[in-house]
Design an enzyme around this catalytic site. Structure first.
Site, mmCIF file in Angstrom:
data_model
loop_
_atom_site.group_PDB
_atom_site.id
_atom_site.type_symbol
_atom_site.label_atom_id
_atom_site.label_comp_id
_atom_site.label_asym_id
_atom_site.label_seq_id
_atom_site.Cartn_x
_atom_site.Cartn_y
_atom_site.Cartn_z
ATOM 1 N N SER A 301 0.815 -1.211 0.000
ATOM 2 C CA SER A 301 0.000 0.000 0.000
ATOM 3 C C SER A 301 0.857 1.274 0.000
ATOM 4 C CB SER A 301 -0.949 -0.038 1.203
ATOM 5 O OG SER A 301 -1.927 0.949 1.111
ATOM 6 N N ASP A 312 9.571 5.548 -10.294
ATOM 7 C CA ASP A 312 9.067 6.146 -11.534
ATOM 8 C C ASP A 312 9.724 7.485 -11.841
ATOM 9 O OD1 ASP A 312 7.428 4.020 -11.946
ATOM 10 O OD2 ASP A 312 5.547 5.071 -11.597
ATOM 11 N N LYS A 326 -0.612 -4.150 -3.505
ATOM 12 C CA LYS A 326 -1.926 -3.626 -3.095
ATOM 13 C C LYS A 326 -2.104 -2.240 -3.699
ATOM 14 C CE LYS A 326 -4.834 -2.505 0.883
ATOM 15 N NZ LYS A 326 -5.045 -1.078 0.577
#
Length: 553
Positions: A301, A312, A326
């Site tokens: 999470s 990223d 998740k």
């Protein structure tokens, strides 16, 4: 499902009695009704009316006495279980637990306590908190809390340990076959988001971020600034075993390392108001300091938002093992009588556009199990390839951090925990630096496993046994059946070999559990600085500027 439905269910549950044993087939009847609930208002109203009529007639006319409260509780839970594991009904007690987890402080005994079958075990007493001061240790089995026998208590007996500051509770427990009694005076317990940080070497700082409660970003920021003041020119951020928490804190932690205004998470939902973009809002602490983020299969999470976002944006190298996966966002919705519905409202997407949700709960296989999502390629800011659909894949894998079926079974069945308890009472260790889990120690563990009642069933075994049960008589003759049985025996033998094959991973879990018995969690982190494979690999990478930069390019 809209809150009105659960409000009706909750109201009925509140007014209808206390728990007794319920007939199984009645539960099945009620569960079947949950599948008809649609999104439009008319269908919801229709199904509530049907359910209300059924519920009343069932309780009035069933041959034996029923328990309306337990029937309703079962109906609600089964209905929600058909959706995903994260959409949950929270009673008043659950709501308070949820609040405590997010707040980072509570009143209690200061120990991790869990129920296993009919056992209530002390898993980990926190250093210098009430349970520790009262002499409780990991592995102690709680028998009585006050005058109440744990074995006779139907609900979660650990709730009896909670209470206001300065109140006392007498606890009877069993340790190594001997029954003992102690009195615990409850007190305030701080749940640190950052339980440990320290310099690994003269230029590398190490920060453990254990959970994303309300303290996460402030404690991480304080640790980062302190380490920089001590000479840190590189940072290792450890998110291993961090189950997540507050989305806002995940954004703020990421913000410590990236500029204000960066997009970190996008949430997408069928409900328009839940579609949002979350950008950093604060001035960062350091956007240039080389950074390695450690993750494993229990990083979930909010941990994946931070690690995936930094990956990223090519702001950090991610090391360890693939994270949990998740990618679903939950929000608590208030119901009546202090209860709540924690409901999945959206999916979140990292800056590159990937959703790292691993399992697709809305498309299931023939057995009703959620299917693994397919992987799709995305690119980071610098054009590196990353994938969605299965957690955050590290840029560099570390073998000892990877989970496997055997290690997971040993943990879930308390075999590693119980062995550590046994080891603790048979061995003296004066200093954490003196600890060495030797080859002979591991052989001792293997003998311990062989003498225990530990067993686990592999996916292959389940498939073979199912095939033998559903065999077609035309082609399934005695020879084939004997081949199946031989194969099952071979698999059973291979499990013993697996203790050798996965020695590195199992040994790491054993060391973790044993060290905590002697030196608490702080001692475990001290041990990690000199012995943990992932930290050593991260330190080595950060010491090689060319290799570090090359990965991000």
């Amino acid at each position: 499902m809209k809150p009105e439905t659960l409000q009706t269910f909750t109201y009925m549950k509140k007014i209808l009695g206390k728990k007794i044993l319920i007939p199984v087939f009645a539960v099945i009847i009620l569960v079947a009704g949950s599948g008809f609930v649609k999104s439009d208002f008319f269908e919801i109203a229709k199904q509530i009316e049907i359910f209300t009529t059924l519920f009343k007639e069932l309780n009035m006319n069933y041959v034996d006495e029923t328990n309306p409260a337990e029937l309703m509780d079962t109906a609600i839970k089964n209905m929600l279980d058909d959706l995903d594991p994260y959409t949950k009904f929270l009673n008043e007690q659950d709501v308070e637990t949820y609040r405590i987890n997010n707040a980072g402080e509570y009143s209690g005994i200061g120990a991790l306590v869990r129920s296993f079958d009919d056992r209530l075990l002390i898993i980990e007493p926190y250093k210098d908190y009430p349970a520790d001061k009262a002499g409780l240790k990991a592995g102690d089995e709680v028998l009585k809390i006050g005058d109440i026998d744990v074995a006779d208590f139907d609900d979660n007996a650990s709730e009896l340990l909670k209470g206001a500051n300065d109140t006392s509770v007498e606890v009877t427990f069993k340790r190594q076959g001997e029954t003992k009694t102690t009195t615990i005076t409850r007190g305030a317990v701080d749940v640190d988001a950052v339980p440990f940080y320290k310099m690994v070497d003269q230029k590398t700082g190490y920060i453990v971020l254990a959970k994303f409660n309300a303290k996460a970003s402030s404690e991480t920021k304080a640790a980062l600034i302190d380490l920089k003041g001590k000479g840190a020119e590189k940072i290792i951020l450890d998110l291993r075993d961090n189950p997540g928490g507050l989305l806002s804190e995940a954004i703020n932690v990421t913000n410590l390392f990236v500029d204000k205004g960066e997009l970190i998470v996008t949430t997408k939902s069928k409900v328009k108001k839940f579609n949002s973009e979350y950008k950093t809002k604060n001035k960062p602490v350091d956007t240039e300091i080389p950074l390695v983020v450690l993750v494993n299969g229990s990083s979930a999470s909010a941990s994946e938002i931070v690690s995936g976002g930094l990956q990223d944006l090519d702001r950090a190298v991610v090391m360890g093992a693939r994270s949990f996966g998740k990618g679903l966002v939950q929000r608590p919705l208030k119901l009546t009588y202090g209860t709540q519905l924690k409901v999945t409202i959206s999916r979140y997407f990292t800056p590159s556009g990937r959703c790292i949700q691993s399992l697709d709960y809305w498309n299931r296989d023939e057995e009703g199990n959620a299917v693994q999502k397919t992987y799709n390629d995305f690119t980071t800011r610098n054009g590196r390839k990353v994938q969605d659909g299965g957690g955050v894949m590290p840029d560099i894998e570390v073998t000892s951090t990877k989970a496997n079926e055997l290690t997971t079974a040993l943990l879930n069945n308390n075999v590693i925990f119980d062995y550590a308890t046994d080891y603790h009472y048979k061995n003296q260790i004066g200093n954490v630096n003196d600890f060495n889990f030797s080859e002979s120690d591991y052989q001792s563990f293997k003998n311990y496993v062989s003498k225990s009642d530990f067993s686990f069933e592999t996916k292959t075994e389940k498939t073979l046994k199912a095939a033998m049960t559903d065999r077609e008589e035309v082609i399934f003759n005695e020879a084939i059946e004997n081949d199946f049985k031989t194969l099952l025996l071979d698999i059973e033998k291979s499990k013993v070999t697996a203790l050798e094959d996965y020695q590195k991973e199992i040994k790491s879990k054993l060391e973790d559990e044993i060290i905590k018995r002697y030196f608490y969690r702080e001692g475990l982190y001290e041990y990690y600085l000199k012995n943990d494979e992932a930290i050593l690999a991260a330190t080595e990478l950060l010491g090689n500027d060319g290799k570090y930069s090359g990965i991000l390019k």
